[in-house]
Design a protein around this motif. Structure first.
Motif, short mmCIF file in Angstrom:
data_model
loop_
_atom_site.label_atom_id
_atom_site.label_comp_id
_atom_site.label_asym_id
_atom_site.label_seq_id
_atom_site.Cartn_x
_atom_site.Cartn_y
_atom_site.Cartn_z
N PRO A 87 0.69 -1.24 -0.02
CA PRO A 87 -0.02 -0.12 -0.12
C PRO A 87 0.86 1.33 0.12
O PRO A 87 0.60 2.22 -0.71
N ARG A 88 1.73 1.27 0.89
CA ARG A 88 2.72 2.50 1.07
C ARG A 88 3.52 2.81 -0.40
O ARG A 88 3.71 3.80 -1.04
N SER A 89 4.26 1.72 -0.80
CA SER A 89 4.79 1.80 -2.05
C SER A 89 4.00 2.14 -3.31
O SER A 89 4.26 2.86 -3.99
N LEU A 90 2.69 1.50 -3.50
CA LEU A 90 2.04 1.91 -4.52
C LEU A 90 1.44 3.23 -4.50
O LEU A 90 1.35 4.05 -5.49
N ASN A 91 1.17 3.88 -3.11
CA ASN A 91 0.79 4.89 -3.20
C ASN A 91 1.81 5.95 -3.50
O ASN A 91 1.74 7.42 -3.95
N GLY A 92 2.92 5.66 -3.13
CA GLY A 92 4.31 6.43 -3.48
C GLY A 92 4.58 6.57 -4.98
O GLY A 92 4.85 7.69 -5.50
N ILE A 93 4.21 5.56 -5.71
CA ILE A 93 4.41 5.36 -6.99
C ILE A 93 3.32 6.54 -7.56
O ILE A 93 3.57 7.05 -8.72
N SER A 94 2.08 6.22 -7.16
CA SER A 94 0.90 7.11 -7.70
C SER A 94 1.46 8.35 -7.56
O SER A 94 1.23 9.51 -8.59
N CYS A 95 1.83 9.04 -6.35
CA CYS A 95 2.26 10.35 -6.18
C CYS A 95 3.41 10.81 -6.96
O CYS A 95 3.27 11.79 -7.63
N PHE A 96 4.31 9.76 -7.34
CA PHE A 96 5.46 10.05 -8.16
C PHE A 96 5.07 10.45 -9.58
O PHE A 96 5.18 11.40 -10.46
N MET A 97 3.99 9.64 -9.95
CA MET A 97 3.33 9.95 -11.41
C MET A 97 2.68 11.23 -11.54
O MET A 97 2.81 12.03 -12.57
N SER A 98 2.08 11.78 -10.28
CA SER A 98 1.33 13.06 -10.60
C SER A 98 2.30 14.04 -10.53
O SER A 98 2.21 14.97 -11.18
N VAL A 99 3.47 14.10 -9.89
CA VAL A 99 4.93 14.87 -9.80
C VAL A 99 4.99 15.05 -11.24
O VAL A 99 5.49 16.02 -11.63
N LEU A 100 5.29 13.77 -11.85
CA LEU A 100 6.16 13.83 -13.13
C LEU A 100 5.08 14.68 -14.20
O LEU A 100 5.64 15.43 -15.05
N LYS A 101 3.74 14.27 -13.98
CA LYS A 101 2.73 15.03 -15.03
C LYS A 101 2.77 16.48 -14.75
O LYS A 101 2.79 17.40 -15.70
N GLU A 102 2.66 16.94 -13.45
CA GLU A 102 3.23 18.33 -13.21
C GLU A 102 4.20 19.06 -13.59
O GLU A 102 4.15 20.00 -14.32
N ARG A 103 5.36 18.31 -13.72
CA ARG A 103 6.77 18.87 -14.15
C ARG A 103 6.74 18.81 -15.60
O ARG A 103 6.95 19.93 -16.38
N THR A 104 6.00 17.89 -15.99
CA THR A 104 6.00 17.88 -17.73
C THR A 104 4.94 19.10 -18.27
O THR A 104 5.44 19.58 -19.21
N ASN A 105 4.02 19.10 -17.59
CA ASN A 105 3.16 20.37 -17.84
C ASN A 105 3.70 21.93 -17.71
O ASN A 105 3.41 22.66 -18.44
N LYS A 106 4.76 21.85 -16.94
CA LYS A 106 5.65 23.08 -16.58
C LYS A 106 6.86 23.35 -17.67
O LYS A 106 7.50 24.08 -17.54
#
Length: 376
Positions: A87-106
């Motif tokens: 659970p913690r690992s999957l949540n972390g990976i999902s969070c990282f996906m969101s971070v990468l999406k935001e950085r790509t949009n920037k």
């Protein structure tokens, strides 16, 4: 004169460089600190273990900015499932996906990094993992829980140290940084922390680099996480344990008291001010480990409602009483007493003063240091 000074300066610089390069201790001290890239792994692992996605997002951004590649961070988050659960690992990976999406949009382009190469096909995961575990531990790992539960021994060797540690897109020292940091964020993992100190050293991290984990945890994650790591490391490396066990205060700590009523650092936050209708005053008082009041007297009653940590209360001529969260102390008028934190723990209580206009304090001498240190 200028030429002579210039020559002397050059000779001094040359002497320092020669001495540094020839002195192993000084050369080692030049590499005591973890790099910014390595330090970035620490909060990523700790916040993943805690399930703190808000702070993890910040740590992931900082990690990318400090030189971690996308694949390196993905590998750290994947590695952590073995220590923090899916659970913690999957949540972390999902969070990282969101971070990468935001950085790509920037418009930020992050380095992808290398993929892990396939595991060797000339040996099984169990064979590979046994080799890796033995090398990192320094000895074959047998007995105890391994004999009691052979399945866990197999999974540790074949899966953790074979399938996971065998992947080469982050180093073993990076994996141990992530492991130590995650374990420091979890309660009840002292035994595993101690073992992984040895693993980290065998993976190439120096003692001072491992100690650097405590500093990063304290600065970027939290006092509790730093305390857990500091406690285990102090015992393992036979150093003086300098940190008091931190608390999570229910009420605001307020400001450090500047009055000469205390030994050590004490915070005070007025919560209720007495008036003609409510003739009662209440303050939250937080003591740093080792801090306490002076001996003193109230002309009226004082009530202590203990909320966190471990402390002491003592009346003159009586044995000291240990205090913990949930304890209540009623102090009668005219009783000479003191109260404060233990030497090893922070402590907080609510101080309730009825009839504050008439209830006055008289402050006396400080608590004897030798007597205080005898309290256990």
């Amino acid at each position: 004169m200028k030429i002579e000074c210039f020559i002397n300066k050059k000779m001094w610089i040359a002497w320092v460089l020669l001495f540094t390069l020839c002195n192993p201790l000084m050369a080692q001290n030049m590499e005591n600190e973890l790099t910014k890239r390595q330090q970035s792994i620490i909060p990523i692992a700790a916040f993943t273990a805690k399930g703190d996605m808000k702070n993890l997002s910040t740590a992931l951004n900082k990690g990318l900015d400090n030189g971690l590649t996308v694949n390196e961070i993905k590998e750290v988050l994947t590695h952590l499932y073995a220590y923090t659960g899916f659970p913690r690992s999957l949540n972390g990976i999902s969070c990282f996906m969101s971070v990468l999406k935001e950085r790509t949009n920037k418009g930020i382009v992050d380095e992808t990094g290398k993929e892990a190469t396939p595991l060797p096909d000339n040996k099984s995961s169990l064979e590979l993992g046994t080799e890796v575990q033995t090398r990192l531990s320094g000895n074959p790992v047998t007995g105890g829980v391994m004999d009691f539960a052979p399945a866990i021994d197999y999974y540790l060797k074949a899966h953790l140290f074979g399938d996971i540690f065998g992947r080469d897109n982050i180093s073993e020292s990076d994996r141990e940084l992530a492991t130590l940091s995650a374990l420091s964020a979890l309660e009840g993992t002292e035994g595993q922390l101690k073992s992984h100190l040895r693993y980290a050293n065998n993976a190439g991290l120096g003692e001072m680099q491992i100690w650097n984990i405590v500093d990063v945890l304290k600065e970027q994650v939290g006092n509790k996480e730093a305390y857990r790591a500091n406690k285990v490391m102090s015992a393992a490396y036979e150093r003086k344990f300098s940190m008091g066990c931190p608390i999570e205060d229910v009420f605001p700590k307020g400001r450090i008291s500047t009055a000469d009523y205390f030994t050590g650092t004490v915070w005070n936050q007025r919560l209720v001010s007495g008036d003609s209708v409510t003739q009662c005053q209440t303050s939250n008082v937080t003591f740093e480990a080792g801090s306490r009041t002076r001996w003193h007297i109230h002309t009226g009653t004082q009530i202590l409602l203990c909320t966190a940590g471990k402390g002491w209360y003592q009346e003159q001529g009586q044995a000291a009483r240990e205090l913990q969260a949930g304890d209540v102390v009623v102090i009668r008028p005219g009783v000479v007493h003191w109260h404060g934190a233990s030497a090893s723990h922070e402590f907080s209580h609510l101080s309730v003063i009825p009839n504050p206009e008439k209830n006055k304090d008289t402050w006396l001498e400080a608590v004897n240091e030798e007597d205080y240190q005898l309290l256990k």
